[in-house]
Design a protein around this motif. Structure first.
Motif, PDB file in Angstrom:
ATOM      1  N   VAL A  58      32.514  45.326  42.584  1.00 15.98           N
ATOM      2  CA  VAL A  58      31.908  45.341  43.920  1.00 15.98           C
ATOM      3  C   VAL A  58      32.952  45.018  44.977  1.00 15.98           C
ATOM      4  O   VAL A  58      33.054  45.685  46.014  1.00 15.98           O
ATOM      5  CB  VAL A  58      30.731  44.345  43.992  1.00 15.98           C
ATOM      6  CG1 VAL A  58      30.224  44.217  45.430  1.00 15.98           C
ATOM      7  CG2 VAL A  58      29.600  44.788  43.070  1.00 15.98           C
ATOM      8  N   GLU A  59      33.755  43.996  44.741  1.00 15.91           N
ATOM      9  CA  GLU A  59      34.739  43.551  45.730  1.00 15.91           C
ATOM     10  C   GLU A  59      35.894  44.534  45.870  1.00 15.91           C
ATOM     11  O   GLU A  59      36.418  44.728  46.969  1.00 15.91           O
ATOM     12  CB  GLU A  59      35.251  42.168  45.341  1.00 15.91           C
ATOM     13  CG  GLU A  59      34.192  41.088  45.448  1.00 15.91           C
ATOM     14  CD  GLU A  59      34.479  39.874  44.586  1.00 15.91           C
ATOM     15  OE1 GLU A  59      33.667  38.936  44.619  1.00 15.91           O
ATOM     16  OE2 GLU A  59      35.505  39.868  43.873  1.00 15.91           O
ATOM     17  N   ALA A  60      36.298  45.147  44.771  1.00 13.76           N
ATOM     18  CA  ALA A  60      37.422  46.091  44.817  1.00 13.76           C
ATOM     19  C   ALA A  60      36.985  47.476  45.255  1.00 13.76           C
ATOM     20  O   ALA A  60      37.807  48.262  45.741  1.00 13.76           O
ATOM     21  CB  ALA A  60      38.094  46.175  43.439  1.00 13.76           C
ATOM     22  N   GLY A  61      35.710  47.805  45.067  1.00 17.90           N
ATOM     23  CA  GLY A  61      35.218  49.108  45.481  1.00 17.90           C
ATOM     24  C   GLY A  61      35.558  50.242  44.548  1.00 17.90           C
ATOM     25  O   GLY A  61      35.331  51.408  44.878  1.00 17.90           O
ATOM     26  N   ALA A  62      36.112  49.927  43.391  1.00 21.02           N
ATOM     27  CA  ALA A  62      36.494  50.968  42.426  1.00 21.02           C
ATOM     28  C   ALA A  62      36.707  50.327  41.063  1.00 21.02           C
ATOM     29  O   ALA A  62      37.195  49.197  40.963  1.00 21.02           O
ATOM     30  CB  ALA A  62      37.764  51.688  42.873  1.00 21.02           C
ATOM     31  N   PHE A  63      36.342  51.056  40.012  1.00 23.71           N
ATOM     32  CA  PHE A  63      36.532  50.553  38.653  1.00 23.71           C
ATOM     33  C   PHE A  63      38.017  50.395  38.326  1.00 23.71           C
ATOM     34  O   PHE A  63      38.426  49.423  37.694  1.00 23.71           O
ATOM     35  CB  PHE A  63      35.872  51.504  37.645  1.00 23.71           C
ATOM     36  CG  PHE A  63      34.404  51.268  37.476  1.00 23.71           C
ATOM     37  CD1 PHE A  63      33.925  50.452  36.463  1.00 23.71           C
ATOM     38  CD2 PHE A  63      33.489  51.850  38.346  1.00 23.71           C
ATOM     39  CE1 PHE A  63      32.561  50.232  36.306  1.00 23.71           C
ATOM     40  CE2 PHE A  63      32.133  51.638  38.200  1.00 23.71           C
ATOM     41  CZ  PHE A  63      31.656  50.826  37.186  1.00 23.71           C
TER      42      PHE A  63
END
Length: 303
Positions: free
Chosen positions: A14-19
Motif C-alpha cells: 500500500v505504501e509503496a504503490g507497487a508489488f
C-alpha cells in the motif's frame, strides 16, 4: 500463512504503490510478496488490492483494513523498540539521502561524532540534489528543503538557512558593483541553480522591506548540483545566490564577495523526512535526535 508477516507485506505494498517496489524494500522475492497478499485476501474473504499491469490501487475494504492494522503494527513496533532500546545499543544499516551542499558543509564534517557515539551503526549516505522515493528505494530518511507537503511522511523541522548573493573579486572588477538587483539584468552573468527534480531554473529572490523581486534565467549558465553551483561562482562564471553555509568558507578566504547584502530573501526551511513512526528503528531514532541538534547549530533556528 504467517498472518502478521502477511499484514506487514500488505502494508508495504500500500505504501509503496507497487508489488515490485515493496518486494525490493523488504528484500523479499516478488512471488513471495504476491503470494502473501493473496493468502491474506483468501483468509479475510475480501479483495484488498486491485492489480493491473501498470499500478496497484487499494479497494475500499483494503483501505479500511490498512487503517486498522496500521495501528496494531505501530503498537507492536513501539513495544519492540522500547525493549530493544532498553537492552541493546543501536546497530545495523542506516540509509540517509541528503543534498550535496548539506552533505559537504553540515553532515559529513559532523559524522565522526555520530559514529563515535554509535559505532555499531553503518551509515550509507546517498548524496545528490534529486528527490528520492523513501519507500521504493528503501531509504530510512532524507534531508530536504522547501515545503513539507508529503502527507504520507513525517517531516521534522531542522531549521532555516539564510541566503547570500556573491561573486568573485575579479568578476566584480570586470562587470561592476551592484547596489540594486535590477542591475543584474544589464551586463551581468548569472549562474542559475537548476532543480535536479524538475529541471526548472530557480529564480534569484530578493527582499528589502516590503519590496520583493525575482530574477530568472538571464545571460549565463545553469547548474543542477549545489556544490558545482558554488564552484561555478568561484570560477568567476557569474553571480550566484546560494545558502550562506555553502559559501561561508569561500567568503572567509576572500574568494567570494557578498553583494546586495541589504536585499535578503526569506530563509529556506529544511526538514528531516522519514516514514511514519511504526517503521522507525532504534538507529533511526537516535540519528533523528542527533541530526536535529546538529543542524540547529548550522541553521538560523528550528521552525
Amino acid at each position: 500463512m504467517d498472518q502478521l508477516l502477511a499484514i506487514r507485506v500488505f502494508a508495504r505494498v500500500v505504501e509503496a504503490g507497487a508489488f515490485t517496489r515493496a518486494a525490493d524494500s523488504l528484500d523479499m522475492p516478488l512471488a513471495t510478496v504476491s503470494k502473501l497478499v493473496r493468502l491474506l485476501e483468501q483468509h479475510l474473504g475480501v479483495k484488498l488490492l486491485q492489480r493491473t499491469t501498470r499500478r496497484v490501487t487499494v479497494t475500499p475494504d483494503g483501505a479500511a483494513y490498512y487503517e486498522r492494522t496500521s495501528r496494531v503494527l505501530k503498537e507492536l513496533e513501539d513495544i519492540d523498540t522500547g525493549f530493544a532500546s532498553a537492552h541493546q545499543r543501536p546497530r545495523g544499516r542506516l540509509r540517509i539521502d541528503i543534498g550535496s551542499a548539506n552533505a559537504s558543509c553540515v553532515l559529513i564534517p559532523a559524522l565522526p561524532d555520530f559514529i563515535a557515539r554509535y559505532p555499531d551503526i553503518r551509515v550509507d549516505l546517498g548524496v545528490s540534489d534529486r528527490q528520492v522515493d523513501l519507500i521504493g528505494e528503501n531509504v530510512d530518511c532524507v534531508v530536504r528543503g522547501g515545503n513539507a507537503d508529503e502527507l504520507s511522511l513525517v517531516a521534522r523541522p531542522l531549521g532555516r538557512a539564510s541566503w547570500v548573493t556573491c561573486a568573485t573579486r575579479d568578476y566584480l572588477k570586470q562587470h561592476g558593483r551592484l547596489t540594486h538587483p535590477d542591475q543584474l539584468k544589464s551586463g551581468h552573468r548569472i549562474v542559475s541553480y537548476v532543480s535536479a527534480r524538475t529541471g526548472r531554473v530557480m529564480p534569484m529572490r530578493f527582499q528589502k522591506g516590503s519590496e520583493r523581486l525575482e530574477i530568472g534565467s538571464l545571460q549565463g549558465m545553469g547548474v543542477n548540483e549545489s556544490n558545482a553551483h558554488v564552484a561555478a561562482g568561484l570560477a568567476g562564471l557569474g553571480v550566484i545566490q546560494t545558502f550562506s553555509f555553502a559559501a561561508k568558507d569561500a567568503i572567509a578566504r576572500g574568494e567570494l564577495l557578498p553583494i546586495l547584502s541589504t536585499w535578503q530573501p526569506d530563509p529556506y526551511p529544511f526538514f528531516l523526512v522519514y516514514p511514519p513512526d511504526r517503521h522507525m528503528s532504534h538507529r533511526l531514532r537516535v540519528f533523528i535526535e542527533w541530526a536535529t541538534e546538529r543542524f540547529a547549530h548550522k541553521f538560523d533556528r528550528a521552525t
